[in-house]
Structure formats: structure tokens, C-alpha cells
Write a protein that holds these residues in place. Structure first.
Motif, PDB file in Angstrom:
ATOM      1  N   GLN A   1       0.847  -1.200   0.000  1.00 51.60           N
ATOM      2  CA  GLN A   1       0.000   0.000   0.000  1.00 51.60           C
ATOM      3  C   GLN A   1       0.879   1.246   0.000  1.00 51.60           C
ATOM      4  N   VAL A   2       0.534   2.237  -0.822  1.00 51.14           N
ATOM      5  CA  VAL A   2       1.287   3.489  -0.906  1.00 51.14           C
ATOM      6  C   VAL A   2       1.074   4.283   0.377  1.00 51.14           C
ATOM      7  N   ILE A   3       2.195   4.635   1.031  1.00 54.93           N
ATOM      8  CA  ILE A   3       2.071   5.442   2.250  1.00 54.93           C
ATOM      9  C   ILE A   3       2.599   6.866   2.058  1.00 54.93           C
ATOM     10  N   MET A   4       3.433   7.059   1.019  1.00 55.75           N
ATOM     11  CA  MET A   4       3.882   8.410   0.673  1.00 55.75           C
ATOM     12  C   MET A   4       4.425   8.430  -0.745  1.00 55.75           C
ATOM     13  N   VAL A   5       4.607   9.646  -1.280  1.00 52.66           N
ATOM     14  CA  VAL A   5       5.117   9.825  -2.637  1.00 52.66           C
ATOM     15  C   VAL A   5       6.398  10.643  -2.549  1.00 52.66           C
ATOM     16  N   LEU A   6       7.454  10.132  -3.208  1.00 51.69           N
ATOM     17  CA  LEU A   6       8.763  10.777  -3.213  1.00 51.69           C
ATOM     18  C   LEU A   6       9.072  11.246  -4.630  1.00 51.69           C
ATOM     19  N   GLU A   7       9.406  12.525  -4.780  1.00 48.70           N
ATOM     20  CA  GLU A   7       9.819  13.034  -6.089  1.00 48.70           C
ATOM     21  C   GLU A   7      11.341  12.991  -6.158  1.00 48.70           C
ATOM     22  N   ALA A   8      11.846  12.332  -7.203  1.00 50.59           N
ATOM     23  CA  ALA A   8      13.285  12.267  -7.421  1.00 50.59           C
ATOM     24  C   ALA A   8      13.522  12.353  -8.928  1.00 50.59           C
ATOM     25  N   MET A   9      14.409  13.222  -9.333  1.00 54.99           N
ATOM     26  CA  MET A   9      14.745  13.406 -10.750  1.00 54.99           C
ATOM     27  C   MET A   9      13.491  13.646 -11.591  1.00 54.99           C
ATOM     28  N   LYS A  10      12.581  14.486 -11.085  1.00 50.30           N
ATOM     29  CA  LYS A  10      11.341  14.869 -11.752  1.00 50.30           C
ATOM     30  C   LYS A  10      10.393  13.701 -12.000  1.00 50.30           C
ATOM     31  N   MET A  11      10.556  12.633 -11.227  1.00 47.95           N
ATOM     32  CA  MET A  11       9.646  11.485 -11.312  1.00 47.95           C
ATOM     33  C   MET A  11       9.030  11.247  -9.942  1.00 47.95           C
ATOM     34  N   GLU A  12       7.759  10.852  -9.940  1.00 51.23           N
ATOM     35  CA  GLU A  12       7.081  10.530  -8.690  1.00 51.23           C
ATOM     36  C   GLU A  12       7.237   9.041  -8.410  1.00 51.23           C
ATOM     37  N   ASN A  13       7.721   8.718  -7.218  1.00 53.55           N
ATOM     38  CA  ASN A  13       7.946   7.328  -6.813  1.00 53.55           C
ATOM     39  C   ASN A  13       7.074   7.020  -5.606  1.00 53.55           C
ATOM     40  N   ASP A  14       6.265   5.954  -5.718  1.00 49.29           N
ATOM     41  CA  ASP A  14       5.442   5.534  -4.586  1.00 49.29           C
ATOM     42  C   ASP A  14       6.314   4.822  -3.567  1.00 49.29           C
ATOM     43  N   ILE A  15       6.193   5.214  -2.319  1.00 47.11           N
ATOM     44  CA  ILE A  15       6.853   4.528  -1.214  1.00 47.11           C
ATOM     45  C   ILE A  15       5.769   3.682  -0.563  1.00 47.11           C
ATOM     46  N   VAL A  16       5.985   2.374  -0.547  1.00 45.89           N
ATOM     47  CA  VAL A  16       4.938   1.448  -0.114  1.00 45.89           C
ATOM     48  C   VAL A  16       5.302   0.765   1.203  1.00 45.89           C
ATOM     49  N   SER A  17       4.278   0.266   1.850  1.00 43.38           N
ATOM     50  CA  SER A  17       4.464  -0.478   3.095  1.00 43.38           C
ATOM     51  C   SER A  17       5.143  -1.814   2.794  1.00 43.38           C
ATOM     52  N   PRO A  18       6.180  -2.178   3.563  1.00 41.88           N
ATOM     53  CA  PRO A  18       6.879  -3.441   3.327  1.00 41.88           C
ATOM     54  C   PRO A  18       6.132  -4.657   3.883  1.00 41.88           C
ATOM     55  N   CYS A  19       5.104  -4.410   4.705  1.00 37.31           N
ATOM     56  CA  CYS A  19       4.384  -5.519   5.330  1.00 37.31           C
ATOM     57  C   CYS A  19       2.998  -5.054   5.764  1.00 37.31           C
ATOM     58  N   ASP A  20       2.148  -6.014   6.126  1.00 38.48           N
ATOM     59  CA  ASP A  20       0.851  -5.686   6.717  1.00 38.48           C
ATOM     60  C   ASP A  20       1.096  -5.206   8.137  1.00 38.48           C
ATOM     61  N   GLY A  21       0.335  -4.232   8.579  1.00 39.02           N
ATOM     62  CA  GLY A  21       0.493  -3.783   9.958  1.00 39.02           C
ATOM     63  C   GLY A  21      -0.084  -2.406  10.189  1.00 39.02           C
ATOM     64  N   LYS A  22       0.392  -1.790  11.257  1.00 36.91           N
ATOM     65  CA  LYS A  22      -0.068  -0.472  11.663  1.00 36.91           C
ATOM     66  C   LYS A  22       1.108   0.492  11.598  1.00 36.91           C
ATOM     67  N   ILE A  23       0.874   1.709  11.107  1.00 31.92           N
ATOM     68  CA  ILE A  23       1.914   2.743  11.048  1.00 31.92           C
ATOM     69  C   ILE A  23       2.205   3.176  12.489  1.00 31.92           C
ATOM     70  N   THR A  24       3.455   2.977  12.935  1.00 34.79           N
ATOM     71  CA  THR A  24       3.823   3.362  14.299  1.00 34.79           C
ATOM     72  C   THR A  24       4.525   4.716  14.345  1.00 34.79           C
ATOM     73  N   SER A  25       5.081   5.156  13.199  1.00 37.82           N
ATOM     74  CA  SER A  25       5.658   6.505  13.148  1.00 37.82           C
ATOM     75  C   SER A  25       5.792   6.954  11.701  1.00 37.82           C
ATOM     76  N   ILE A  26       5.656   8.262  11.522  1.00 37.03           N
ATOM     77  CA  ILE A  26       5.934   8.906  10.240  1.00 37.03           C
ATOM     78  C   ILE A  26       6.949   9.986  10.588  1.00 37.03           C
ATOM     79  N   LEU A  27       8.149   9.876  10.017  1.00 37.50           N
ATOM     80  CA  LEU A  27       9.256  10.746  10.412  1.00 37.50           C
ATOM     81  C   LEU A  27       9.488  11.910   9.453  1.00 37.50           C
ATOM     82  N   VAL A  28       8.686  12.029   8.409  1.00 37.10           N
ATOM     83  CA  VAL A  28       8.835  13.114   7.440  1.00 37.10           C
ATOM     84  C   VAL A  28       7.474  13.769   7.212  1.00 37.10           C
ATOM     85  N   LYS A  29       7.523  14.939   6.585  1.00 36.12           N
ATOM     86  CA  LYS A  29       6.288  15.632   6.215  1.00 36.12           C
ATOM     87  C   LYS A  29       6.421  16.142   4.790  1.00 36.12           C
TER      88      LYS A  29
END
Length: 122
Positions: A79-107
């Protein structure tokens, strides 16, 4: 003659500059340090606490465009949890496993480097 206050490597200097138009040689004098109050270091902003669980790391340098999950959300693997732009491309950052988000360290708008921890999932 014009006077300037110049800062080099954190040290201030009072500098007098004379414009030479008639070809005469300039007179060189040693710069005198300008009096300055010692700078107090600014308090460091507190970093968000890293939660327990599996880390979600940045695959490359870039800027966070969007954060699509919140702490406490239940996510599934891939599941996509955030989007990272690198070199003018949007990259989906996905969850590595099933579970609950315990922290988000960026905004949104943060710049990240490769291997920076972005979030944790448990």
C-alpha cells in the motif's frame, strides 16, 4: 572610500574599500575584526520519535510530495504510504508488510537522502 562589514567563516571584519581610477597603487592595510556578540546556538528542533517495527527507507534522494498515511493507520503490504519526487519522477513509497503505522518521520516538502527512515510499520 566606502566601508563594509564582511563576515568570513563566522568572523566579522570592518573593511574600507577605495575605488582606484587613476592607476595609482592601492594602500593595503590589515583588516580589523569588527566587534560582535558571541552567537548562541539555536536549539535543535526535536526529531519525531521513531516507532517500533519495520523501517520504511528512502530508496534515493528526493523530496516528499505527499504523505498518504497517518500514525495509527492500518496498512497492507504494498500500500502506498507516501510519494517521493526524485529526478522529476514521482515514486510511490509502499508499506513493506501488513500492519499499523507506528511513526511517520517526514512531512510534505521534506528533503530526504538514500536510506533515511521515512516511517515504521509494525
Amino acid at each position: 572610500m566606502k566601508r563594509f562589514n564582511v563576515t568570513v567563516n563566522g568572523k566579522s571584519y570592518d573593511v574600507a574599500v577605495e575605488e582606484i581610477t587613476d592607476g595609482s597603487a592601492p594602500v593595503i592595510t590589515a583588516p580589523a575584526p569588527a566587534p560582535s556578540a558571541p552567537a548562541k546556538p539555536a536549539p535543535a528542533p526535536s526529531a519525531p520519535a521513531k516507532g517500533e517495527g519495520e523501517s520504511v527507507s528512502a530508496p534515493m534522494s528526493g523530496t516528499i510530495l505527499d504523505v498518504k498515511a497517518n500514525v495509527g493507520d492500518t496498512v497492507s503490504k504494498g500500500q502506498v504510504i507516501m510519494v517521493l519526487e526524485a529526478m522529476k519522477m514521482e515514486n510511490d513509497i509502499v508499506s513493506p508488510c501488513d500492519g499499523k503505522i507506528t511513526s511517520i518521520l517526514v512531512k510534505k516538502g521534506d528533503t530526504v537522502n538514500p536510506s533515511d527512515t521515512l516511517a515504521t510499520v509494525q
